[in-house]
Structure formats: structure tokens, C-alpha cells
Scaffold this motif. Structure first.
Motif, PDB file in Angstrom:
ATOM      1  N   ASP A 174      11.521  46.190 116.208  1.00 28.54           N
ATOM      2  CA  ASP A 174      11.943  47.565 116.522  1.00 28.54           C
ATOM      3  C   ASP A 174      12.987  48.033 115.516  1.00 28.54           C
ATOM      4  N   TYR A 175      13.918  47.172 115.179  1.00 24.56           N
ATOM      5  CA  TYR A 175      14.951  47.511 114.193  1.00 24.56           C
ATOM      6  C   TYR A 175      14.304  47.819 112.847  1.00 24.56           C
ATOM      7  N   TRP A 176      13.338  46.988 112.447  1.00 26.00           N
ATOM      8  CA  TRP A 176      12.658  47.205 111.166  1.00 26.00           C
ATOM      9  C   TRP A 176      11.923  48.542 111.167  1.00 26.00           C
ATOM     10  N   LYS A 177      11.259  48.857 112.276  1.00 17.59           N
ATOM     11  CA  LYS A 177      10.549  50.142 112.378  1.00 17.59           C
ATOM     12  C   LYS A 177      11.521  51.303 112.194  1.00 17.59           C
ATOM     13  N   GLU A 178      12.652  51.225 112.900  1.00 21.06           N
ATOM     14  CA  GLU A 178      13.662  52.286 112.805  1.00 21.06           C
ATOM     15  C   GLU A 178      14.220  52.408 111.394  1.00 21.06           C
ATOM     16  N   ALA A 179      14.262  51.293 110.673  1.00 24.24           N
ATOM     17  CA  ALA A 179      14.776  51.300 109.308  1.00 24.24           C
ATOM     18  C   ALA A 179      13.713  51.754 108.306  1.00 24.24           C
ATOM     19  N   LYS A 187       5.344  44.755 105.252  1.00 20.21           N
ATOM     20  CA  LYS A 187       6.594  44.155 104.789  1.00 20.21           C
ATOM     21  C   LYS A 187       7.259  43.367 105.912  1.00 20.21           C
ATOM     22  N   ARG A 188       7.171  43.878 107.152  1.00 24.29           N
ATOM     23  CA  ARG A 188       7.765  43.159 108.290  1.00 24.29           C
ATOM     24  C   ARG A 188       7.074  41.820 108.472  1.00 24.29           C
ATOM     25  N   LEU A 189       5.739  41.806 108.386  1.00 26.58           N
ATOM     26  CA  LEU A 189       5.002  40.555 108.555  1.00 26.58           C
ATOM     27  C   LEU A 189       5.339  39.562 107.455  1.00 26.58           C
TER      28      LEU A 189
END
Length: 177
Positions: free
Chosen positions: A156-161, A167-169
Motif C-alpha cells: 500500500d505504501y509503495w502504491k501511494e508512492a 517494480k514492487r514485485l
């Protein structure tokens, strides 16, 4: 004895399969599944007839089931393959006593999934129960649940950023191979 990972066994029937490393998906021979569930002398013809009888299934198979390379009579050949979702769809269309346990299981799982959509806490409870049935300790289950919550917060933090999913994976897999 080395296990042949290109075969699965269902009631002593051999089911050819192959693993697509790119998509991390198992594909199973559709004809072998039909043979195992029907005891047909000619499962290829049986499949052709069922596709003609059930136009929707025929379209589904033609659209969704790829030709995959599997060992056939000692040679690699392209044959119709289906992933688990495709195979379960095919099982629904086969009028056979051997297919009935699968159909009942599909109905049960479908009903449970609808319950979980209506009340998401049921999926958490079901996960806990499944892990208990697999012999996991309460401590292991609690750690797994907390780890999942931490992962959810991180993504969730990564999405918000603004970090995209790929890239998250990649970042996640570097930390948790």
C-alpha cells in the motif's frame, strides 16, 4: 527413482503436463484429462464431439487453451493444453461419474468463495483452518498472518508512492526470494 515431472496421475491414468517458467503455470493435456474422466476409446473424438455439442465450451477452449509442447509417442508435439482454470471448466462439461467428485468440489469451493466475498473474515478463518489441517502450529499461523499484514502495508505504501507493480514485485523478490 526420479519422479517424472512431465506426468501427473489420476486414477492410474497418465496426464501429460508441462510447466511454463515464464508465466509459472502448469499446463495439462486436455485430451488426457478427457481420457481419464470418460474412459473413451478415442478421447480426441470425444473432445471434438463435446466441443460441437457445447458451442460455448468450444469457443472457450479455442480462445483460452494454448497449444503447448508435450512428449507424444516419443516426440515433442504441440497439443491442446489447459491450466487448472481451463481444466476445471472442461470438467464441468463432461457428463461422467468420474467427473462428479470434481463438480461437487467446485460447487463447494464456489459457495465458500461467495460467502467470503459477502464476509471477508470467513476467508481469514478458512485460511487458519487450512493451515491447521496442514499441521502448522499456532505460532507459525500467527507469524504468517502478521507477515501478510506487513506485506499489505508495504505494498500500500509503495502504491501511494507511485511505484508500479512490476517494480514492487522486483523489490519484494530481492528481499524475499
Amino acid at each position: 527413482m526420479e519422479l517424472d515431472k512431465s506426468l501427473a496421475i489420476f486414477e492410474s491414468k497418465k496426464i501429460r503436463r508441462c510447466f511454463d517458467e515464464e508465466t509459472e503455470t502448469w499446463y495439462f493435456s486436455v485430451v488426457d484429462i478427457v481420457a481419464a474422466l470418460t474412459d473413451s476409446i478415442n478421447p480426441t473424438d470425444y473432445l471434438k464431439k463435446i466441443r460441437k455439442r457445447d458451442i460455448e465450451l468450444g469457443n472457450y477452449l479455442g480462445t483460452n487453451c494454448p497449444q503447448v509442447t508435450m512428449l507424444t509417442n516419443g516426440k515433442n508435439r504441440k497439443i491442446l493444453g489447459g491450466n487448472v482454470e481451463h481444466i476445471l471448466r472442461i470438467v464441468q462439461s463432461i457428463p461422467s461419474k468420474k467427473a462428479e467428485p470434481f463438480k461437487k468440489w467446485l460447487a463447494k469451493v464456489g459457495y465458500e468463495r461467495i460467502q467470503e466475498i459477502q464476509d471477508p473474515s470467513q476467508s481469514i478463518n478458512r485460511a487458519r483452518e487450512n493451515w491447521k489441517n496442514y499441521g502448522r502450529s499456532e505460532k507459525w499461523i500467527q507469524q504468517r498472518m502478521m507477515g501478510q499484514e506487513t506485506l499489505n502495508k508495504l505494498t500500500d505504501y509503495w502504491k501511494e508512492a507511485g511505484i508500479n507493480e512490476r517494480k514492487r514485485l522486483c523489490a519484494f523478490n530481492k528481499h524475499y526470494p
